[in-house]
Design a protein around this motif. Structure first.
Motif, PDB file in Angstrom:
ATOM      1  N   ALA A 169     -12.844   2.182  -1.792  1.00 18.00           N
ATOM      2  CA  ALA A 169     -13.662   3.352  -1.470  1.00 18.00           C
ATOM      3  C   ALA A 169     -13.172   4.019  -0.187  1.00 18.00           C
ATOM      4  CB  ALA A 169     -15.123   2.931  -1.327  1.00 18.00           C
ATOM      5  N   ALA A 170     -12.854   3.202   0.822  1.00 16.34           N
ATOM      6  CA  ALA A 170     -12.379   3.767   2.090  1.00 16.34           C
ATOM      7  C   ALA A 170     -11.038   4.458   1.904  1.00 16.34           C
ATOM      8  CB  ALA A 170     -12.271   2.662   3.138  1.00 16.34           C
ATOM      9  N   ARG A 171     -10.169   3.872   1.098  1.00 17.63           N
ATOM     10  CA  ARG A 171      -8.858   4.481   0.880  1.00 17.63           C
ATOM     11  C   ARG A 171      -8.989   5.833   0.204  1.00 17.63           C
ATOM     12  NH1 ARG A 171      -4.629   0.446  -1.501  1.00 17.63           N
ATOM     13  NH2 ARG A 171      -5.157  -0.493   0.513  1.00 17.63           N
ATOM     14  N   ALA A 172      -9.909   5.935  -0.726  1.00 17.51           N
ATOM     15  CA  ALA A 172     -10.140   7.229  -1.373  1.00 17.51           C
ATOM     16  C   ALA A 172     -10.632   8.271  -0.377  1.00 17.51           C
ATOM     17  CB  ALA A 172     -11.147   7.071  -2.509  1.00 17.51           C
ATOM     18  N   GLY A 173     -11.289   7.807   0.698  1.00 13.52           N
ATOM     19  CA  GLY A 173     -11.771   8.709   1.732  1.00 13.52           C
ATOM     20  C   GLY A 173     -10.800   8.909   2.877  1.00 13.52           C
ATOM     21  N   GLY A 174      -9.577   8.381   2.752  1.00 16.44           N
ATOM     22  CA  GLY A 174      -8.563   8.593   3.770  1.00 16.44           C
ATOM     23  C   GLY A 174      -8.496   7.540   4.847  1.00 16.44           C
ATOM     24  N   ILE A 175      -9.260   6.442   4.712  1.00 15.13           N
ATOM     25  CA  ILE A 175      -9.225   5.343   5.679  1.00 15.13           C
ATOM     26  C   ILE A 175      -8.580   4.140   4.997  1.00 15.13           C
ATOM     27  CG2 ILE A 175     -10.587   3.789   7.115  1.00 15.13           C
ATOM     28  CD1 ILE A 175     -10.631   6.609   8.128  1.00 15.13           C
ATOM     29  N   SER A 176      -7.529   3.611   5.594  1.00 17.29           N
ATOM     30  CA  SER A 176      -6.778   2.529   4.960  1.00 17.29           C
ATOM     31  C   SER A 176      -7.056   1.201   5.659  1.00 17.29           C
ATOM     32  CB  SER A 176      -5.277   2.823   4.998  1.00 17.29           C
ATOM     33  OG  SER A 176      -4.547   1.819   4.328  1.00 17.29           O
ATOM     34  N   VAL A 177      -7.682   0.281   4.949  1.00 16.36           N
ATOM     35  CA  VAL A 177      -7.911  -1.079   5.433  1.00 16.36           C
ATOM     36  C   VAL A 177      -7.469  -2.029   4.329  1.00 16.36           C
ATOM     37  CG1 VAL A 177      -9.828  -0.433   6.934  1.00 16.36           C
ATOM     38  CG2 VAL A 177     -10.301  -1.080   4.559  1.00 16.36           C
ATOM     39  N   LYS A 178      -7.336  -3.300   4.657  1.00 19.07           N
ATOM     40  CA  LYS A 178      -6.986  -4.324   3.676  1.00 19.07           C
ATOM     41  C   LYS A 178      -8.122  -5.328   3.560  1.00 19.07           C
ATOM     42  CE  LYS A 178      -2.731  -3.358   2.291  1.00 19.07           C
ATOM     43  NZ  LYS A 178      -1.627  -4.281   2.535  1.00 19.07           N
ATOM     44  N   ALA A 179      -8.394  -5.764   2.327  1.00 19.72           N
ATOM     45  CA  ALA A 179      -9.449  -6.747   2.080  1.00 19.72           C
ATOM     46  C   ALA A 179      -8.925  -8.150   2.361  1.00 19.72           C
ATOM     47  CB  ALA A 179      -9.928  -6.651   0.635  1.00 19.72           C
ATOM     48  N   LEU A 180      -9.633  -8.884   3.217  1.00 16.78           N
ATOM     49  CA  LEU A 180      -9.207 -10.233   3.590  1.00 16.78           C
ATOM     50  C   LEU A 180      -9.146 -11.155   2.377  1.00 16.78           C
ATOM     51  CD1 LEU A 180      -8.529 -12.394   5.722  1.00 16.78           C
ATOM     52  CD2 LEU A 180     -10.999 -12.714   6.048  1.00 16.78           C
ATOM     53  N   SER A 195       0.827  -1.203   0.000  1.00 16.45           N
ATOM     54  CA  SER A 195       0.000   0.000   0.000  1.00 16.45           C
ATOM     55  C   SER A 195       0.861   1.253   0.000  1.00 16.45           C
ATOM     56  CB  SER A 195      -0.917   0.011   1.227  1.00 16.45           C
ATOM     57  OG  SER A 195      -1.615   1.235   1.323  1.00 16.45           O
ATOM     58  N   SER A 196       0.390   2.280  -0.687  1.00 22.38           N
ATOM     59  CA  SER A 196       1.088   3.566  -0.673  1.00 22.38           C
ATOM     60  C   SER A 196       0.872   4.310   0.643  1.00 22.38           C
ATOM     61  CB  SER A 196       0.605   4.438  -1.837  1.00 22.38           C
ATOM     62  OG  SER A 196      -0.798   4.679  -1.734  1.00 22.38           O
ATOM     63  N   GLN A 197      -0.149   3.925   1.393  1.00 25.55           N
ATOM     64  CA  GLN A 197      -0.431   4.562   2.682  1.00 25.55           C
ATOM     65  C   GLN A 197       0.081   3.671   3.799  1.00 25.55           C
ATOM     66  OE1 GLN A 197      -4.474   5.816   3.196  1.00 25.55           O
ATOM     67  NE2 GLN A 197      -4.203   6.412   5.339  1.00 25.55           N
ATOM     68  N   GLN A 198       1.025   4.165   4.577  1.00 30.16           N
ATOM     69  CA  GLN A 198       1.655   3.367   5.620  1.00 30.16           C
ATOM     70  C   GLN A 198       1.502   3.990   7.003  1.00 30.16           C
ATOM     71  OE1 GLN A 198       2.958   0.314   5.311  1.00 30.16           O
ATOM     72  NE2 GLN A 198       2.451   0.292   3.150  1.00 30.16           N
ATOM     73  N   TRP A 199       0.544   4.895   7.147  1.00 27.66           N
ATOM     74  CA  TRP A 199       0.312   5.506   8.457  1.00 27.66           C
ATOM     75  C   TRP A 199      -1.112   6.027   8.501  1.00 27.66           C
ATOM     76  CZ3 TRP A 199       1.857   5.206  13.112  1.00 27.66           C
ATOM     77  CH2 TRP A 199       1.579   6.202  14.046  1.00 27.66           C
ATOM     78  N   GLY A 200      -1.744   5.897   9.653  1.00 27.72           N
ATOM     79  CA  GLY A 200      -3.100   6.403   9.827  1.00 27.72           C
ATOM     80  C   GLY A 200      -4.073   5.277  10.105  1.00 27.72           C
ATOM     81  N   ALA A 201      -5.353   5.644  10.250  1.00 34.01           N
ATOM     82  CA  ALA A 201      -6.405   4.658  10.527  1.00 34.01           C
ATOM     83  C   ALA A 201      -6.822   4.006   9.208  1.00 34.01           C
ATOM     84  CB  ALA A 201      -7.607   5.358  11.160  1.00 34.01           C
ATOM     85  N   PHE A 202      -6.913   2.709   9.140  1.00 32.71           N
ATOM     86  CA  PHE A 202      -6.537   1.662  10.075  1.00 32.71           C
ATOM     87  C   PHE A 202      -5.485   0.797   9.391  1.00 32.71           C
ATOM     88  CE2 PHE A 202     -10.817   2.817  11.448  1.00 32.71           C
ATOM     89  CZ  PHE A 202     -10.681   2.861  12.843  1.00 32.71           C
ATOM     90  N   VAL A 203      -4.313   1.373   9.154  1.00 35.38           N
ATOM     91  CA  VAL A 203      -3.250   0.672   8.431  1.00 35.38           C
ATOM     92  C   VAL A 203      -2.811  -0.540   9.250  1.00 35.38           C
ATOM     93  CG1 VAL A 203      -0.922   0.825   7.498  1.00 35.38           C
ATOM     94  CG2 VAL A 203      -2.471   2.783   7.328  1.00 35.38           C
ATOM     95  N   PRO A 204      -2.929  -1.751   8.712  1.00 37.17           N
ATOM     96  CA  PRO A 204      -2.538  -2.943   9.484  1.00 37.17           C
ATOM     97  C   PRO A 204      -1.037  -3.168   9.467  1.00 37.17           C
ATOM     98  CG  PRO A 204      -3.450  -3.591   7.374  1.00 37.17           C
ATOM     99  CD  PRO A 204      -3.568  -2.103   7.440  1.00 37.17           C
ATOM    100  N   GLY A 205      -0.547  -3.770  10.544  1.00 36.65           N
ATOM    101  CA  GLY A 205       0.848  -4.200  10.584  1.00 36.65           C
ATOM    102  C   GLY A 205       1.856  -3.114  10.881  1.00 36.65           C
ATOM    103  N   VAL A 206       1.409  -1.916  11.275  1.00 34.39           N
ATOM    104  CA  VAL A 206       2.331  -0.817  11.540  1.00 34.39           C
ATOM    105  C   VAL A 206       2.211  -0.405  13.005  1.00 34.39           C
ATOM    106  CG1 VAL A 206       2.966   1.552  10.974  1.00 34.39           C
ATOM    107  CG2 VAL A 206       2.198  -0.005   9.165  1.00 34.39           C
ATOM    108  N   PRO A 207       3.331  -0.359  13.732  1.00 34.63           N
ATOM    109  CA  PRO A 207       3.277   0.061  15.138  1.00 34.63           C
ATOM    110  C   PRO A 207       3.111   1.571  15.246  1.00 34.63           C
ATOM    111  CG  PRO A 207       5.552  -0.263  14.489  1.00 34.63           C
ATOM    112  CD  PRO A 207       4.708  -0.674  13.300  1.00 34.63           C
ATOM    113  N   ASP A 208       2.932   2.053  16.460  1.00 29.54           N
ATOM    114  CA  ASP A 208       2.831   3.498  16.680  1.00 29.54           C
ATOM    115  C   ASP A 208       4.244   4.075  16.699  1.00 29.54           C
ATOM    116  OD1 ASP A 208       2.384   6.096  17.417  1.00 29.54           O
ATOM    117  OD2 ASP A 208       0.802   5.616  18.846  1.00 29.54           O
TER     118      ASP A 208
END
Length: 518
Positions: free
Chosen positions: A443-454, A129-142
């Motif tokens: 759709a969520a990514r376009a709105g600024g929310i990053s999730v991954k499809a199972l 993913s090009s987005q590696q920070w923010g809600a709800f990027v999986p696999g990334v620590p704080d």
């Protein structure tokens, strides 16, 4: 080009403003004429004295340009005969040999692709993913809570008088002090059976997988991979020429069929302590079965222990490697989840019979460095900062996961299926069959929310539907509004799936009190 026209052409081409030396300009002009074919092979160039007079250049200027052309092979100078254009056209093209066939290799907009078949497969199925920070990027620590002040102090201490060995290329298995302290840490925290000589420091899990595949596998050999599985493992194995065989995962972990068991692979790639992405823990019976099977058929098991430090219920699950009495397990770990991904440091714990080969192979294939970072990390572990940071983040991630679960159940109802909560940096929000989880993801990514499809983690993308939600890097105050935004993209997909299947979803039953209000 006849000689008389050559002089006229050069007179118009040369710029006499002193910016570029005239000898250089003359050389470049003649070279371009030769490469374009305007001065054909065998054509005789004017004598230096003649060309100098016709172009109002000094003879030394012309001699310098001709000398450079001769040095690079564009012309041949024969005493008493003159200067001739050499044959620079490749023999195959001159003879009219067929050119590469680009049929069936069309890229976008009808353009021929420049990628190999393997390259096209890797890029065409890319999941990074090009987005590696923010809600709800999986696999990334704080990463915002990384103890950078401590790290900076340790770095300054190393920089005061760095040993030359820390600033040159690395050779072998990595910085010895780091390997020693890491072996001690793994023995205590993960029940890994190892000595420092078995530890190899790498540039992360991807590099570890590729090193194992290059040194222990041949092109066309098979690797069992969990289905669903981490996309990076499949990508790296394929890139190294290893054929991947998806093996389904059940509630006990990797579950090969009898038919699959009859065809032993070269590798088995598993994440037994916290299966990625589902989160299940491999049972002891399944672990012992895999170890015995690997021993009987001389299979290499690659154990990815990517986030075992963050277990919230009870003690961490011991490693598969710790149960291995036949030296068939290659144990992989990373600091990307515990510290920060940009550090790009991981490690392997190798069976004794291959440790020296991997140290040499790492140097030969990847020309490693980062020794100063390894020295700082060794101090970070040795002085107890690593253990302190892990304890702090484990408490924080547990709290954030619990809050995310509360928010999910508030929106969707207390019975909505969510993955187990024992460990990790993400959870899986399961969705009904037929829901377009990939569509929700885009759709969520376009709105600024990053999730991954199972479903994209299953071979062929035809598995169960769901969303991977990373909570580790999301501050508590952002979890509820972030999930509320995600619901705006989930609701249409859930309603559409319900209409198509004639069913009433859990969300329908709870929409009166949960819809976007949470």
């Amino acid at each position: 080009m006849p000689e008389v026209h050559l002089a006229e052409f050069l007179s118009l081409t040369l710029v006499r403003d002193g910016t570029t030396p005239l000898a250089r300009q003359l050389y470049e002009a003649l070279r371009e004429l030769i490469l374009a074919g305007d001065l054909a092979a065998g054509a005789k160039l004017p004598a230096t004295r003649t060309l100098a007079g016709e172009t109002r250049l000094s003879r030394n200027t012309v001699l310098s340009a001709y000398a450079q052309l001769q040095c690079e092979g564009y012309v041949l100078c024969t005493t008493g005969s003159g200067t001739f254009v050499s044959d620079t056209v490749p023999a195959l093209l001159e003879a009219g040999a067929p050119r590469a066939d680009t049929q069936g290799m069309q890229g976008g907009a009808g353009e021929p692709t420049i990628l190999s078949a393997r390259g096209g497969d890797i890029v065409g199925n890319a999941q990074a993913s090009s987005q590696q920070w923010g809600a709800f990027v999986p696999g990334v620590p704080d990463v915002s809570l990384f103890p950078h002040a401590i790290w900076a102090r340790l770095y300054r201490r190393q920089w005061r008088s760095p040993a030359p060995e820390l600033l040159t290329y690395a050779h072998g298995a990595g910085h010895p002090p780091l390997r020693r302290v890491l072996a001690h840490h793994l023995r205590l925290s993960r029940s890994v059976r190892c000595e420092p000589r078995q530890v190899v420091i790498t540039g992360g899990v991807h590099q570890s997988i590729s090193l194992a595949a290059w040194l222990l596998g041949d092109s066309g050999q098979a690797a069992w991979v969990e289905n669903p599985s981490y996309w990076g493992a499949t990508t790296m194995l394929k890139a190294c020429g290893i054929r991947t065989v998806p093996v389904d995962v059940d509630e006990q972990g990797l579950a090969p069929t009898p038919a699959q068991m009859r065809e032993p692979p070269q590798f088995i790639f598993v994440s037994p302590s916290h299966q990625y992405p589902l989160g299940t823990v491999m049972s002891l019976a399944r672990r012992r079965m895999l170890l015995e099977y690997a021993h009987q058929h001389r299979i290499w098991i690659i154990e990815d222990d990517y986030d075992s430090e963050f277990r919230f219920d009870g003690r961490p699950v011991p490693s598969l490697q710790g149960l291995d009495s036949h030296d068939r397990v290659i144990y992989l770990g990373t600091f990307s989840k515990t510290l920060y991904p940009g550090l790009r440091l991981g490690y392997m714990v190798l069976p004794p019979q291959i440790e020296a080969h991997f140290a040499n192979g790492l140097s030969e294939l990847y020309r490693e460095g980062r020794l100063l970072d390894q020295a700082v990390l060794a101090d970070f572990l040795k002085e107890g900062h690593y253990a302190t940071h892990i304890r702090r983040m484990r408490t924080l991630y547990n709290r954030r996961q619990s809050l995310l679960r509360e928010v999910i159940f508030g929106f969707l109802g207390p019975q909505w299926p969510v993955s187990t909560h024992e460990a990790g940096l993400h959870l899986v929000l399961h969705l009904p069959d037929g829901v377009d989880d990939v569509g929700i993801m885009h759709a969520a990514r376009a709105g600024g929310i990053s999730v991954k499809a199972l479903s994209r983690y299953y071979a062929g993308g035809s598995g169960k539907r769901g969303l991977l939600l990373g909570y580790a890097g999301v501050p508590e105050a952002q979890i509820r509004p972030g999930f509320g935004m995600l619901m705006r993209y989930m609701e249409p997909a859930l309603s559409e799936a319900g209409r198509q299947h004639g069913m009433r979803t859990e969300m329908d039953a709870t929409s009166d009190h949960g819809k976007l209000a949470g």
